[in-house]
Motif scaffolding. Structure first.
Motif, PDB file in Angstrom:
ATOM      1  N   PHE A 231      -8.366  -2.359  -6.685  1.00 41.41           N
ATOM      2  CA  PHE A 231      -9.085  -2.283  -5.421  1.00 41.41           C
ATOM      3  C   PHE A 231      -8.148  -2.711  -4.288  1.00 41.41           C
ATOM      4  N   TYR A 232      -8.520  -2.350  -3.064  1.00 46.08           N
ATOM      5  CA  TYR A 232      -7.749  -2.790  -1.903  1.00 46.08           C
ATOM      6  C   TYR A 232      -7.589  -4.312  -1.963  1.00 46.08           C
ATOM      7  N   CYS A 233      -6.344  -4.798  -1.762  1.00 49.81           N
ATOM      8  CA  CYS A 233      -6.089  -6.231  -1.932  1.00 49.81           C
ATOM      9  C   CYS A 233      -4.827  -6.643  -1.169  1.00 49.81           C
ATOM     10  N   ILE A 234      -4.379  -7.838  -1.431  1.00 49.18           N
ATOM     11  CA  ILE A 234      -3.242  -8.414  -0.718  1.00 49.18           C
ATOM     12  C   ILE A 234      -1.979  -7.576  -0.874  1.00 49.18           C
ATOM     13  N   TYR A 235      -1.827  -6.895  -2.004  1.00 49.70           N
ATOM     14  CA  TYR A 235      -0.611  -6.107  -2.230  1.00 49.70           C
ATOM     15  C   TYR A 235      -0.574  -4.868  -1.341  1.00 49.70           C
ATOM     16  N   ASP A 236      -1.741  -4.379  -0.935  1.00 46.13           N
ATOM     17  CA  ASP A 236      -1.789  -3.318   0.073  1.00 46.13           C
ATOM     18  C   ASP A 236      -1.416  -3.875   1.441  1.00 46.13           C
ATOM     19  N   ILE A 237      -1.929  -5.053   1.753  1.00 42.90           N
ATOM     20  CA  ILE A 237      -1.632  -5.687   3.042  1.00 42.90           C
ATOM     21  C   ILE A 237      -0.142  -5.974   3.162  1.00 42.90           C
ATOM     22  N   GLN A 238       0.478  -6.388   2.052  1.00 43.94           N
ATOM     23  CA  GLN A 238       1.915  -6.680   2.038  1.00 43.94           C
ATOM     24  C   GLN A 238       2.766  -5.421   1.904  1.00 43.94           C
ATOM     25  N   GLU A 239       2.118  -4.282   1.714  1.00 49.80           N
ATOM     26  CA  GLU A 239       2.797  -2.993   1.524  1.00 49.80           C
ATOM     27  C   GLU A 239       3.774  -3.041   0.352  1.00 49.80           C
ATOM     28  N   ASN A 240       3.324  -3.644  -0.728  1.00 55.12           N
ATOM     29  CA  ASN A 240       4.122  -3.720  -1.948  1.00 55.12           C
ATOM     30  C   ASN A 240       4.192  -2.324  -2.575  1.00 55.12           C
TER      31      ASN A 240
END
Length: 350
Positions: A265-274
Motif C-alpha cells: 500500500f502507499y507508504c513511507i517508501y513512496d514518500i521517500q521515492e525509494n
C-alpha cells in the motif's frame, strides 16, 4: 472448532495453560513450519478470532486475558455483536487487560425486532448468534465461560467466506477496533464471513502457509497482500521466487476460487521515492500475469491506499480512516473484477 459449546471461529487449535486457553489460527504442523516470528507469536494473535454461541440461559460470562509481553497497547478491545448488530455501548467495546476482563452478555430486549430486520434486509448473520470479537493486535487467552450456551447452527452465518492473507495491515494494525480492520470491513461490505490469516511483521509467503491456504475448502475467495514485511531485508530476486511459488500453490488448489493479489500500500517508501518499491510492485503484477489464470487478479496497493492523509503517523500502517477507505475500494473492485456467478448469495453494501 467447538469448545465448551462455544465455536472458536478462525481458531484451528488450542493450548491449555495455567492461566487460560491459548488460541492458534493454524494447525500445529503448519505453525511449526513458519518463520520464527509467525511460529512463536503471530499465529497466536487473535485477529479475526471470535467466540460464537447462542444463549440458552439468561446470560453468559466470558473472561479474557491479555498475555504479557512486548505489546503495542496496554489493553486490547473486544467487541460484542448480536449477529450483524453491534451490542449497545454498556457492553461493547470491552478493554481486556493482563489481569483479566469479564464480559457479561445478555440478549437485547428487542431481539425479535432485530431478527425481523435481519430477515427483511437479508443480513448475513442471525441476531440470535452472540459474537465476541477478540482484539487483533496480540495474544489473548480464553480464561472462562459461564452460563448455558449452545454452538451456532450453519444457517446462522454467511455461506460466503473471505480469506485474507497479509502483514500487520491485514492483521489490523492501527485500526481503532477489531471490526474496523480493512479485512473485517471488506467482509462486512460483501456479506461474507472473514477468515483472517494476517501475520504482523511476518508475512513471508511461507510455503507452509501457501499449502495450508490451498488445502482449505472453506473459503469462497481470497485476497493476498504481499511485500511490506520483507521490503527492507529481501532482495528483489528472493521476493520474486517467493511470490511466484506462493501464488502458484494457492492458485493451483482450485481453478474456480477467485484470488485478488495486491502489493505494498502507499507508504513511507513512496514518500521517500525509494526505487525498490516499484520493483517489488512489478514483481507481484508480473507474477499474476505469468499465471494466466482467469480467477487470479491484481490490484495495485496504491489504488487501495492513495495518500499520506490515509496513513497513521508511522507512515506504514493505514489510519482508522485508511482502513475504511481500503475496504471501500477493495470491496468495489472485488465485485467488479469477479464473475457474478461467484457470488450467488451475496448481500453487500458496496
Amino acid at each position: 472448532m467447538i469448545y465448551r459449546n462455544v465455536e472458536l471461529h478462525n481458531v484451528q487449535q488450542i493450548e491449555e495453560t495455567a492461566d487460560g486457553v491459548r488460541l492458534c489460527r493454524v494447525p500445529e504442523h503448519v505453525r511449526m513450519s513458519l518463520n520464527e516470528s509467525a511460529k512463536m507469536n503471530r499465529a497466536y494473535n487473535t485477529c479475526g478470532c471470535e467466540l460464537r454461541f447462542n444463549l440458552i440461559g439468561e446470560e453468559a460470562r466470558i473472561v479474557l486475558r491479555k498475555e504479557p509481553g512486548k505489546t503495542v497497547t496496554k489493553h486490547g478491545l473486544a467487541e460484542v455483536y448480536f449477529g450483524p448488530f453491534q451490542a449497545a455501548y454498556p457492553t461493547t467495546p470491552a478493554a481486556v487487560s493482563s489481569d483479566g476482563t469479564e464480559i457479561v452478555i445478555r440478549y437485547p430486549g428487542n431481539l425479535e425486532e432485530l431478527k425481523q430486520l435481519a430477515k427483511l434486509q437479508q443480513l448475513p448473520f442471525d441476531p440470535a448468534l452472540v459474537r465476541v470479537i477478540l482484539p487483533y493486535e496480540w495474544i489473548y487467552k480464553l480464561v472462562g465461560i459461564e452460563g448455558e450456551v449452545a454452538p451456532p447452527g450453519p444457517e446462522q452465518t454467511p455461506e460466503l467466506r473471505y480469506l485474507s492473507y497479509g502483514s500487520s495491515i491485514t492483521h489490523g494494525g492501527d485500526a481503532a477496533r477489531p471490526t474496523g480492520t480493512y479485512a473485517m470491513r471488506t467482509a462486512q461490505r460483501l456479506g461474507a464471513d472473514l477468515i483472517n490469516m494476517g501475520f504482523a511483521g511476518s508475512a513471508h509467503m511461507d510455503e507452509a502457509v501457501a499449502e495450508y491456504i490451498a488445502s482449505r475448502d472453506d473459503w469462497s475467495f481470497a485476497t493476498l497482500e504481499m511485500g511490506i514485511n520483507v521490503f527492507r531485508f529481501w532482495e528483489p530476486e528472493l521476493f520474486e521466487r517467493k511470490v511466484n511459488r506462493f501464488l502458484s500453490v494457492i492458485a493451483g488448489s482450485e481453478p474456480n476460487r477467485p484470488i485478488v493479489c495486491t502489493d505494498l500500500f502507499y507508504c513511507i517508501y513512496d514518500i521517500q521515492e525509494n526505487p525498490k518499491i516499484g520493483v517489488f510492485r512489478d514483481i507481484v503484477r508480473t507474477a499474476v500475469q505469468k499465471l494466466e489464470r482467469p480467477n487470479v487478479h491484481y490490484i495495485p496497493g496504491t489504488e487501495l491506499l492513495t495518500s499520506a492523509q490515509e496513513l497513521s503517523a508511522d507512515l506504514i500502517h493505514p489510519s482508522a480512516a485508511g482502513h475504511e477507505l481500503i475496504a471501500e475500494r477493495l470491496s468495489v473492485r472485488i465485485v467488479n473484477v469477479l464473475e457474478p456467478q461467484y457470488f450467488p448469495k451475496i448481500k453487500r453494501t458496496v
